[in-house]
Structures are given as structure tokens and as C-alpha cells.
Design a protein around this motif. Structure first.
Motif, PDB file in Angstrom:
ATOM      1  N   ASN A 163      -7.959   6.544   3.348  1.00 32.55           N
ATOM      2  CA  ASN A 163      -7.871   5.086   3.361  1.00 32.55           C
ATOM      3  C   ASN A 163      -8.882   4.596   4.385  1.00 32.55           C
ATOM      4  OD1 ASN A 163      -7.271   2.378   3.459  1.00 32.55           O
ATOM      5  ND2 ASN A 163      -5.164   2.614   4.167  1.00 32.55           N
ATOM      6  N   ASN A 164     -10.009   4.054   3.915  1.00 34.29           N
ATOM      7  CA  ASN A 164     -11.084   3.625   4.810  1.00 34.29           C
ATOM      8  C   ASN A 164     -10.867   2.237   5.402  1.00 34.29           C
ATOM      9  OD1 ASN A 164     -12.708   5.979   4.317  1.00 34.29           O
ATOM     10  ND2 ASN A 164     -13.207   5.128   2.310  1.00 34.29           N
ATOM     11  N   GLN A 165      -9.808   1.558   5.016  1.00 39.70           N
ATOM     12  CA  GLN A 165      -9.563   0.206   5.497  1.00 39.70           C
ATOM     13  C   GLN A 165      -9.104   0.246   6.956  1.00 39.70           C
ATOM     14  OE1 GLN A 165      -7.761  -2.200   1.861  1.00 39.70           O
ATOM     15  NE2 GLN A 165      -6.863  -0.149   1.972  1.00 39.70           N
ATOM     16  N   SER A 166      -9.601  -0.692   7.740  1.00 42.49           N
ATOM     17  CA  SER A 166      -9.331  -0.686   9.183  1.00 42.49           C
ATOM     18  C   SER A 166      -8.015  -1.347   9.555  1.00 42.49           C
ATOM     19  CB  SER A 166     -10.482  -1.369   9.932  1.00 42.49           C
ATOM     20  OG  SER A 166     -10.636  -2.711   9.493  1.00 42.49           O
ATOM     21  N   ASN A 167      -7.464  -2.184   8.673  1.00 45.47           N
ATOM     22  CA  ASN A 167      -6.237  -2.892   9.053  1.00 45.47           C
ATOM     23  C   ASN A 167      -5.265  -3.090   7.896  1.00 45.47           C
ATOM     24  OD1 ASN A 167      -7.610  -4.796   7.595  1.00 45.47           O
ATOM     25  ND2 ASN A 167      -8.079  -6.115   9.332  1.00 45.47           N
ATOM     26  N   THR A 168      -5.411  -2.319   6.818  1.00 46.96           N
ATOM     27  CA  THR A 168      -4.551  -2.507   5.649  1.00 46.96           C
ATOM     28  C   THR A 168      -3.931  -1.184   5.228  1.00 46.96           C
ATOM     29  OG1 THR A 168      -5.974  -4.304   4.859  1.00 46.96           O
ATOM     30  CG2 THR A 168      -4.427  -3.348   3.279  1.00 46.96           C
ATOM     31  N   THR A 169      -2.606  -1.157   5.127  1.00 41.25           N
ATOM     32  CA  THR A 169      -1.902  -0.002   4.590  1.00 41.25           C
ATOM     33  C   THR A 169      -2.030  -0.001   3.072  1.00 41.25           C
ATOM     34  OG1 THR A 169      -0.327   0.004   6.415  1.00 41.25           O
ATOM     35  CG2 THR A 169       0.327   1.166   4.418  1.00 41.25           C
TER      36      THR A 169
END
Length: 591
Positions: free
Chosen positions: A196-202
Motif C-alpha cells: 500500500n503506497n498511500q501515505s495516509n489511507t488504509t
């Protein structure tokens, strides 16, 4: 890599049919894209300035046309952005003559066109003439169908293992080696990593699904049969699942020949494809069929009329794993069941003759379930742990064995022609810079992909150290000291502060082809500005044939081939440059 600055619009416009042939700015390689919701990620392998003047700031556009043409009067601009954060010449976004931007990737807002069938193209233009294309290329395997839930394009080129091509959104990655294994109504799915490359999203709930399709999948909606699926769960921001090994029930498709694709989906009201990997070749399903992946490689021997190993066969060592392929293992008896079967990869001090027992090191092993008479496993592909033998040079043999009454019997084998050279020494003369593997490389035409697990600056006081990575091809294994060979790839990694590190490094750069021959490979780490001495290195075990075979002048027996040859010193040694006159070859140091 810095973020792009984007201007995104959806409109109809006229794309100038500028003479692409006369333009000096050129695309190279195969571009592609990946859609995830309202975001699109675009990939371009290389943009080069082949002219004599510096360019203006360059812009990229992703367009959809109802006609199979890169130009037209009614096209949709799906995304556009400038290259002002890429430094080519002294000015960001511009290229001096003979300079290139390599491995260009960006993610921006995606504006979906009306549902329908389109031809997608990438354009490069130059400020201020943004509606005049300097060059264009197809952005996918056209035509491409957009619907209300289209997801994906793909950026091609798998990363080893069983996958031979794939794509992903900017939010998720599906990293290989990947494999599937069909046995007794179960499918075993193996994947190196899901990120998961997103910095603030589950993430939503993630699933792996193995699809069988009548046509090769190249992104977008997928139409076929789900052979197996497994739920991975959710991932927190910037986290990953690794070394995934899951079993799932096998759903038999109708008899026939299929392409197989492993997809990663995220649940957001329904399952959306966020990444995928294609497997090479095809798989044929019928009542007497079981297998895994698809193969390619060398020829083999037939030592038994009972259990037969058919090639092409191959193996590839990637860090701590070995990827093995074989065309078929068959049970040739007319009745009964075989014992438990095993495929073993051996490293021996001398080539195995085929008679008697085999003595050496088992560097990888895979157990197969018994086979009924006249049945077989085909297109076998799997990845297993690599059991590293002691340092040395070995012959490599793949065997198939059968367990009968508690005893294991060698039934068939193939011996590979290239030796396996093992050197466990990874660092040379440096305790302040570290090169951690697994490391790998892949030659992609005129481009080469370099992968490194970690590069570290152990020093407490050395800051902003500019680090360079090189890949060497040498005629003999490198064991420290002066390295003599050809630099086939090099890339500046940037500056690294004290007590910091880079991890999961992937870089694309130009491939400098050496003269024709068989080569060993070494990756070296350097600090720019300090005589470019070797700070750390890692050897690869495989041997490859590179270069174009020279044409011999039959009247003289000589060939005319000039090549560049380099030497580098390890840390603490003097940097030495030799001009060598060897036969008819003029060997010059590469700039």
C-alpha cells in the motif's frame, strides 16, 4: 523523484499534426498507464533530445481518440503535465542535445471520457507550443474500452519470477517473483510483496485472484474465469504483505487453452483491479491436466522410461530465491500411481554424467504429489528458497526423483551448460557505505533495470554523499581489488545523509552493450568525487552471453571491433587506467 505539477482538463481540441519525422525529441520504449479511480499513473521509459539545440520545457499528454491515429480533430485529453521537476540540462524540464529523461512516471487527476472504444496515445510537446506534438506513441495495446468502472492500463515488464508483464496503480504494487501451482484441487499462490503506497489511507479489503482468459489481458475490465482467489485483508498506509503463500480451492474452467493473469483487487463497493501480473505462455485445461506456469530454457536427458522430465528447463537465482521452470514431468507407466515426486536443483563440482548417484549440494527443492498412470504436470514454474553452497564454481543439474517404499530414486535429469559461480563476499574495504541485497538486473532492449534492496550511509558525520551504482560485465568472477571489465550500466542515486539509507531501489538507465562473449556480473557502489573507488560490491551467480557476434573477415581472419574497457579500484586502492593493445582490438576507457 519529485512530484509533477499538472494541468488537467477534459476537452476537445485539435492536436497539430506536426511532422514527427522532423522532430528531434523522441520517445523510446513502450509507454503505458494505469487507472485507479479518479487518478491515472502514466509511464514513459525514455524521452531523448536527438537534436542540436536545447529544448524548451517539455509537456506530456495522454489522449483518447475515436480513430486509430495520434492526431485528430476530436480527441479527449485524459491527463497532461510538464516535466519541470525533472532535471535534464541546467534547467529543469529541458534537455540539452543528446540528453534524456529515463523512467518517467507521474500520477495526476484522471478525466474519464464517455464510455466507448478508443485509441490511446502519449504525446510530448514543448512550451509554448503545447498543441504541437513533437512525437507520439501508443499508450496501450489499442483499441482500449472505457466503461464506468474501467481500471488499469499496465506498464509492462514483469520483475522476474513467473510474471512476464503487469501494471499497477500508484496506490498499490504487486511485486514478483509470483507463481501459481495446481495440485489435487488446490491452487497455491505465491507473491513476493503487496504494497500500500498511500501515505495516509488504509486500503479496502485486498484480494488476489487468478484469472484464465481467452485473450491476453492488457488492463481494463477483465473477462474470464476466476480459477482461485484469496482474501489478504487490509493494509495500513505505507505497509505491505510479503512472502505471500496462500492456498485456495481450484475452480475448473471449461476445457480449452487460456492465458493466466494474477490480479490484485481492492474492495470499494465492488472489487476494482489495482495491479496485475501476466504469466507467459498459455495453460490448457482438461481432465488429465495439472501444472504451474509456463517454461523455457535448455534441453535435457531422459534417464527413465517411468518418470520423464521434459525440457525446455531453466533456473534463475534472485537473491534468496530460485525460480525454476520445466516443460513437463510425466508418469509413463500404464497403471497405478507414482510415488511422491521431487524436483531438485543441484550444484556439483563436476558435470553429472547421468549414471549412478549424484553428489553435491541441493540448492532448491520442490515436492510434487503422486501422478496417476499416463498423467503429467506441464508448464511447471515455481520459486523456492535458495540454499547457497560454499564459494566456488559449480555445474548445475535439475533432477526428478520418486519416493518408493521409503527410498528415493533418481528418475531423470538435465545438466545446464553454464557454471554457477558462488561468491559470498559482498563488501570490499568499506565500513561507511553498505550495499545490501537481494539485488537484480534485467536488460530491456536499450535500457537496463537495476534493483537493490538497500544502500546505507553508516557514517555519523558524512552528509550529502553523492552515490553512484554500476553494473559490470567481466570475463572472470570478481573477488575484490581491481575490477577489469565493461560498465554496462551506471546510475547516480543522489545524495545520502549520515545514518540514513535508501530501500527497495529500482532504477532504469541506458544499457551499454559489451563486445560479444560470456560474462560474469558484479554490482558496485561508489561515492562520486572520491576517485570513484569501489565502496561495496555484490556478485551475481549467473553467466550470460552478451553482445553482437562479430563478423569475421574471411579474407584476413580478423574482425573489426573496437570496444570500451574499464578498470576500477576497490576502496583504499589507487585508481588505475591502462591502455591495452590486445590483438586487433583498440580498447579505450569509457568517458
Amino acid at each position: 523523484m519529485r512530484a509533477f505539477v499538472f494541468l488537467v482538463s477534459l476537452l476537445s481540441l485539435i492536436v497539430s499534426a506536426s511532422s514527427f519525422a522532423n522532430s528531434q525529441v523522441k520517445f523510446e520504449g513502450t509507454g503505458n498507464f494505469s487507472i485507479n479511480g479518479d487518478q491515472v499513473s502514466v509511464y514513459v521509459p525514455k524521452i531523448s533530445n536527438q537534436g542540436n539545440n536545447r529544448t524548451g520545457t517539455l509537456y506530456l499528454k495522454l489522449i483518447a481518440n475515436t480513430q486509430n491515429s495520434p492526431t485528430g480533430n476530436a480527441v479527449y485529453v485524459l491527463a497532461e503535465g510538464n516535466l519541470s521537476t525533472f532535471k535534464g540540462s541546467t534547467e529543469y524540464g529541458t534537455l540539452d542535445p543528446n540528453q534524456s529523461f529515463v523512467n518517467v512516471r507521474f500520477t495526476t487527476e484522471f478525466r474519464r471520457p464517455p464510455a466507448g472504444t478508443y485509441y490511446l496515445f502519449l504525446h510530448v510537446s514543448e512550451y509554448p507550443n503545447l498543441n504541437t506534438s513533437l512525437d507520439s506513441m501508443a499508450a496501450t495495446n489499442n483499441p482500449f474500452v472505457f466503461s464506468s468502472n474501467t481500471s488499469g492500463g499496465g506498464e509492462g515488464g514483469g520483475s522476474g519470477g513467473s510474471g512476464n508483464g503487469g501494471g499497477s496503480s500508484s496506490n498499490f504494487s504487486l511485486d514478483c517473483p509470483c507463481s501459481y501451482d495446481l495440485n489435487n484441487g488446490l491452487v497455491t499462490l505465491k507473491v513476493s510483496k503487496v504494497v500500500n503506497n498511500q501515505s495516509n489511507t488504509t486500503s479496502g479489503s485486498l484480494k488476489l485472484k487468478l484469472y484464465a482468459t481467452k485473450q491476453a489481458y492488457n488492463g481494463g475490465s477483465i473477462n474470464g474465469y476466476v480459477l482461485a482467489e484469496t482474501n489478504l485483508g487490509q493494509l495500513q498506509p505505507n505497509t505491505y504483505f510479503h512472502s505471500i503463500n496462500r492456498q485456495a480451492s481450484f475452480n475448473q474452467p471449461p476445457d480449452g487453452e487460456y492465458y493466466l493473469t494474477l490480479v490484485l483487487t481492492e474492495y470499494n463497493g465492488q472489487d476494482y483491479i489495482v495491479a496485475y501480473q501476466k504469466f507467459s505462455g498459455t495453460e490448457t485445461f482438461d481432465s488429465g491436466n495439472s501444472g504451474s506456469g509456463s517454461g523455457g530454457g535448455n534441453g535435457g536427458d531422459n534417464a527413465s522410461q517411468n518418470i520423464d522430465l521434459e525440457c525446455p528447463c531453466s533456473y534463475q537465482i534472485e537473491g534468496s530465491r530460485v525460480n525454476i521452470e520445466a516443460a513437463k514431468v510425466s508418469h509413463l507407466r500404464t497403471s497405478g500411481s507414482s510415488g511422491t515426486l521431487k524436483l531438485k536443483l543441484w550444484a556439483t563440482n563436476s558435470p553429472y554424467s547421468g549414471s549412478g548417484s549424484i553428489n553435491g549440494y541441493v540448492i532448491a527443492e520442490k515436492q510434487l504429489d503422486p501422478l496417476q498412470a499416463n498423467q503429467y504436470y506441464h508448464s511447471i514454474r515455481f520459486s523456492e528458497a535458495y540454499n547457497t553452497p560454499p564459494e566456488g564454481s559449480y555445474s548445475v543439474t535439475l533432477t526428478v526423483t520418486e519416493v518408493q517404499n521409503g527410498q528415493e530414486y533418481l528418475m531423470d535429469h538435465v545438466t545446464f551448460s553454464n557454471p554457477l559461480v558462488v561468491s559470498n563476499q559482498q563488501l570490499s574495504g568499506s565500513d561507511d557505505l553498505g550495499l545490501d541485497c537481494p539485488c537484480s538486473f534485467e536488460i530491456l532492449g536499450s535500457t537496463i533495470e537495476l534493483n537493490v534492496d538497500k544502500v546505507s550511509n553508516y557514517s555519523d558525520d558524512y552528509k550529502n554523499r553523492e552515490i553512484e551504482l554500476k553494473l559490470w560485465a567481466t570475463s572472470t568472477p570478481y573477488n575484490g581489488g581491481t575490477i577489469r571489465g565493461y560498465t554496462i550500466a551506471q546510475v547516480n542515486l543522489g545524495s545520502l545523509n549520515a545514518n540514513q539509507y535508501w530501500q527497495d531501489i529500482t532504477r532504469f538507465t541506458d544499457y551499454d552493450e559489451p563486445p560479444y562473449g560470456n560474462y560474469y556480473f558484479t554490482m558496485t557502489l561508489h561515492e562520486v568525487g572520491t576517485d570513484n573507488t569501489i565502496k561495496a560490491y555484490s556478485n551475481f551467480s549467473d553467466v550470460k552471453t552478451l553482445g553482437k557476434k562479430p563478423v569475421v573477415d574471411t579474407s584476413t581472419g580478423n574482425n573489426d571491433d573496437s570496444s570500451y574497457y574499464e578498470e576500477e579500484e576497490s576502496a583504499g586502492s589507487l585508481h588505475i587506467l591502462w591502455l591495452i593493445l590486445l590483438g586487433g582490438f583498440a580498447l579505450r576507457r569509457r568517458a
